[in-house]
Motif scaffolding. Structure first.
Motif, PDB file in Angstrom:
ATOM      1  N   VAL A 141       0.837  -1.187  -0.072  1.00  0.00           N
ATOM      2  CA  VAL A 141      -0.087  -0.013  -0.037  1.00  0.00           C
ATOM      3  C   VAL A 141       0.722   1.091  -0.047  1.00  0.00           C
ATOM      4  O   VAL A 141       1.931   1.118   0.790  1.00  0.00           O
ATOM      5  CB  VAL A 141      -0.829  -0.005   1.140  1.00  0.00           C
ATOM      6  N   ASP A 142       0.574   2.155  -0.796  1.00  0.00           N
ATOM      7  CA  ASP A 142       1.109   3.636  -0.959  1.00  0.00           C
ATOM      8  C   ASP A 142       0.993   4.125   0.791  1.00  0.00           C
ATOM      9  O   ASP A 142       0.105   4.298   1.250  1.00  0.00           O
ATOM     10  CB  ASP A 142       0.495   4.336  -1.835  1.00  0.00           C
ATOM     11  N   ALA A 143       2.015   4.296   1.406  1.00  0.00           N
ATOM     12  CA  ALA A 143       1.953   4.766   2.613  1.00  0.00           C
ATOM     13  C   ALA A 143       1.268   6.083   2.841  1.00  0.00           C
ATOM     14  O   ALA A 143       0.654   6.405   3.969  1.00  0.00           O
ATOM     15  CB  ALA A 143       3.338   5.046   3.050  1.00  0.00           C
ATOM     16  N   LYS A 144       0.962   6.853   1.798  1.00  0.00           N
ATOM     17  CA  LYS A 144       0.245   8.063   2.069  1.00  0.00           C
ATOM     18  C   LYS A 144      -1.513   7.683   1.809  1.00  0.00           C
ATOM     19  O   LYS A 144      -2.376   8.517   2.200  1.00  0.00           O
ATOM     20  CB  LYS A 144       0.443   9.022   0.587  1.00  0.00           C
ATOM     21  N   ASN A 145      -1.707   6.286   1.413  1.00  0.00           N
ATOM     22  CA  ASN A 145      -3.222   6.000   1.213  1.00  0.00           C
ATOM     23  C   ASN A 145      -3.517   5.534   2.582  1.00  0.00           C
ATOM     24  O   ASN A 145      -3.681   4.148   2.817  1.00  0.00           O
ATOM     25  CB  ASN A 145      -2.985   4.945   0.068  1.00  0.00           C
ATOM     26  N   VAL A 146      -3.874   6.431   3.247  1.00  0.00           N
ATOM     27  CA  VAL A 146      -4.118   5.992   4.958  1.00  0.00           C
ATOM     28  C   VAL A 146      -5.484   5.309   4.744  1.00  0.00           C
ATOM     29  O   VAL A 146      -5.583   4.329   5.737  1.00  0.00           O
ATOM     30  CB  VAL A 146      -4.351   7.520   5.542  1.00  0.00           C
ATOM     31  N   ARG A 147      -6.524   5.480   4.241  1.00  0.00           N
ATOM     32  CA  ARG A 147      -7.842   4.808   4.263  1.00  0.00           C
ATOM     33  C   ARG A 147      -7.381   3.191   3.916  1.00  0.00           C
ATOM     34  O   ARG A 147      -7.885   2.365   4.609  1.00  0.00           O
ATOM     35  CB  ARG A 147      -8.575   5.180   3.168  1.00  0.00           C
ATOM     36  N   SER A 148      -6.712   3.056   2.853  1.00  0.00           N
ATOM     37  CA  SER A 148      -6.342   1.638   2.698  1.00  0.00           C
ATOM     38  C   SER A 148      -5.422   1.051   3.538  1.00  0.00           C
ATOM     39  O   SER A 148      -5.492  -0.117   4.050  1.00  0.00           O
ATOM     40  CB  SER A 148      -5.383   1.635   1.141  1.00  0.00           C
ATOM     41  N   MET A 149      -4.438   1.617   4.104  1.00  0.00           N
ATOM     42  CA  MET A 149      -3.614   1.182   5.206  1.00  0.00           C
ATOM     43  C   MET A 149      -4.377   1.047   6.335  1.00  0.00           C
ATOM     44  O   MET A 149      -4.533  -0.405   7.006  1.00  0.00           O
ATOM     45  CB  MET A 149      -2.747   2.258   5.666  1.00  0.00           C
ATOM     46  N   ASN A 150      -5.469   1.517   6.894  1.00  0.00           N
ATOM     47  CA  ASN A 150      -6.210   1.280   8.046  1.00  0.00           C
ATOM     48  C   ASN A 150      -7.156  -0.021   7.674  1.00  0.00           C
ATOM     49  O   ASN A 150      -7.255  -0.771   8.493  1.00  0.00           O
ATOM     50  CB  ASN A 150      -7.196   2.677   8.401  1.00  0.00           C
TER      51      ASN A 150
END
Length: 176
Positions: A141-150
């Protein structure tokens, strides 16, 4: 009623690509990207079809409409998408080569169906569809993609490592 299955028609593959287009950064505002997440890779129909032959993609359908998907990317496709080559290199640094894993090449849920458990159910279905001997699902996951990370963390993904490639920070994650 939403059903979860493996993609098995040209129409379903085309619908995956239509949903993908709607969620690429070039088609989203910065606010939409921050609030709803975004996709990184744009697949060609030919590659999507090839990948589906080796390990069918998992889709969610409402009637005849694909409303979500999780792409299966067998490790034999490691050199097919330029931006994903570093991911496979990093996987090989932390995962034993004889440890069978499937890469989830991309996951997306249509805007109207978000927050209804479709994301979680796509992964649950994908696990049941893994080829025999495959025990893990790995993705990044792109580290900037907070929604996906969560979202990934909420369903049990854990981070294998972080790395920097092509101007982006990536989180390599696994679900066992």
């Amino acid at each position: 009623m939403t059903i979860y299955k493996q993609a098995d028609s040209i129409d379903e593959l085309k619908q995956i690509l239509e949903l993908q287009q709607k969620n690429l950064p070039k088609n989203l505002s910065p606010i939409e990207m921050k609030q709803s997440g975004f996709l990184t890779v744009e697949h060609s129909f030919e590659l999507l079809k090839e990948m589906n032959v080796i390990a069918a993609h998992t889709i969610a359908k409402d009637g005849e409409q694909v409303i979500g998907y999780a792409l299966s990317m067998h490790p034999e496709f490691a050199n097919q998408i330029e931006i994903l080559k570093p991911m496979f290199e990093e996987i090989h640094k932390v995962v034993s080569k004889n440890n069978s894993y499937m890469v989830m090449g991309q996951i997306c849920v249509a805007k109207a169906y978000r927050g209804q458990g479709v994301f979680r159910k796509l992964y649950t279905a994908m696990k049941t569809f893994l080829p025999e001997g495959f025990t893990k699902i790995i993705t990044e996951v792109d580290a900037k993609n907070v929604r996906s990370m969560n979202a990934h963390k909420a369903i049990g993904f854990t981070e294998l490592k972080r790395y920097h490639s092509k101007g982006k920070d990536w989180s390599l994650i696994v679900q066992q």
